[in-house]
Write a protein that holds these residues in place. Sequence first.
Motif, mmCIF file in Angstrom:
data_model
loop_
_atom_site.group_PDB
_atom_site.id
_atom_site.type_symbol
_atom_site.label_atom_id
_atom_site.label_comp_id
_atom_site.label_asym_id
_atom_site.label_seq_id
_atom_site.Cartn_x
_atom_site.Cartn_y
_atom_site.Cartn_z
ATOM 1 N N ASP A 182 -4.416 -7.377 -0.308
ATOM 2 C CA ASP A 182 -5.096 -6.279 -0.113
ATOM 3 C C ASP A 182 -5.973 -5.872 -1.059
ATOM 4 N N ASN B 274 2.072 -12.018 1.811
ATOM 5 C CA ASN B 274 1.408 -10.440 2.112
ATOM 6 C C ASN B 274 0.087 -10.802 2.197
ATOM 7 N N VAL C 194 0.871 -1.154 -0.092
ATOM 8 C CA VAL C 194 0.121 0.172 -0.034
ATOM 9 C C VAL C 194 0.883 1.244 0.129
ATOM 10 N N ASN D 260 0.158 -7.131 9.261
ATOM 11 C CA ASN D 260 0.647 -8.322 8.805
ATOM 12 C C ASN D 260 1.348 -8.912 10.125
#
Length: 388
Positions: A151, A148, A67, A163
């Motif tokens: 998202d 990850n 992000v 996370n």
Amino acid sequence: MAALSVSSSCADVLTNARRVVVKAGSSLLVAPQTGALRHQWMASLVQDLADLRANNTEFIMVSSGAVALGRRALALGDGALILEQKQAAAAVGQPMLARAWAEAFAPTGLVTAQALLTLDDTENRRRWLNSRATLEALLAQNAVPIINENDTVATDEIRYGDNDRLAARVAQMSGADVLILLSDIDGLWSADPNRHKDAQHIPFVAELNTQVMAMAEGPNPGSDLGTGGMATKLEAARIAVRNGCTVMLTSGVCRSPVTALLKGARATMFAPSSSIRDARKSWIAGTIKPVGAVHVDEGAVRALETGASLLPVGMSACTGEFFRGDVLVILDAKGAEIGRGLASYNADEAVQICGLRSEEIAQKLGYSARAAMIHRDDLVLLNKGSEQ
Ligand code: GLU
């Protein structure tokens, strides 16, 4: 290995570890001022990890930063993002992140693999087993899983959001013996050291009890880029230690943070509290978002402590929207969580049978039903130190 004590060192534990999960937060990977990737820092961590591998320790990376990177590429500014903007930023930033890791690992000859998980991949048992098999296959091929949250498709209701807890579930899923949380703070402090001059650093936590959890209360020292503050780090540590994993929380701000840990850098080490031998029970204990709760009376608490199933007669109330097979928290009369387990009934049935004796259940529901609300094989008591 012998039980850990205050005199145990991270270096000893790490040197003897068979499998390690390393989580790096956004503020370490992406420079806060410029939004650019910190390539040299990544290269130093990669060298650390290659050294671990040379010492026969397998590792898995959990990497934030998608992000933060995408936000810059899309010129979304520094302010709070709405969900759709976060999803878009992750869609742009994640491939940049994956490429940067692949390039950083290239000199070591290790191949990187991207694995993007959604909450369901750890919270749904079947998907958990699938994800675990994928991770094992990657490690068997000597590839480096870089994990990850996905998202781009995660929504607020169905996301980890940080996370730290994702990394704890990955540590549990992969049977790691050590979880290293690299952060912008060098461990747990008795209070936020930025605001309290007399705050004390805590080097060792033997038991993650409510007193320790309370140290993260109030505004906690999370960074601007990432989402996880101290509270989520402690939640993550709790998930991992309950599964026999040692957790090390340390600063990753310096280069070569794992080597620094081996050389005695300041950190907090959380000792494994108990090891739940049964893999399914350990998965139940680590659930991140249980979907419902069942309140039980004192008699039921005593019965559960002797190893019995939870019967409807001991239930005073049920809350939440859940279906058979979902994970529920079990709350005592004071509202404190005492355990978790898999529901044998859907919520609409469960509310009807609260307080009923076994012979009354079929009569109430109109069909013959299971005796237990949570069968003992599907139930785990959380404060029980012994193995289950
Ligand atoms: N998954 C988020 C990202 O890659 C980071 C979440 C966190 O800050 O813990 O940007």
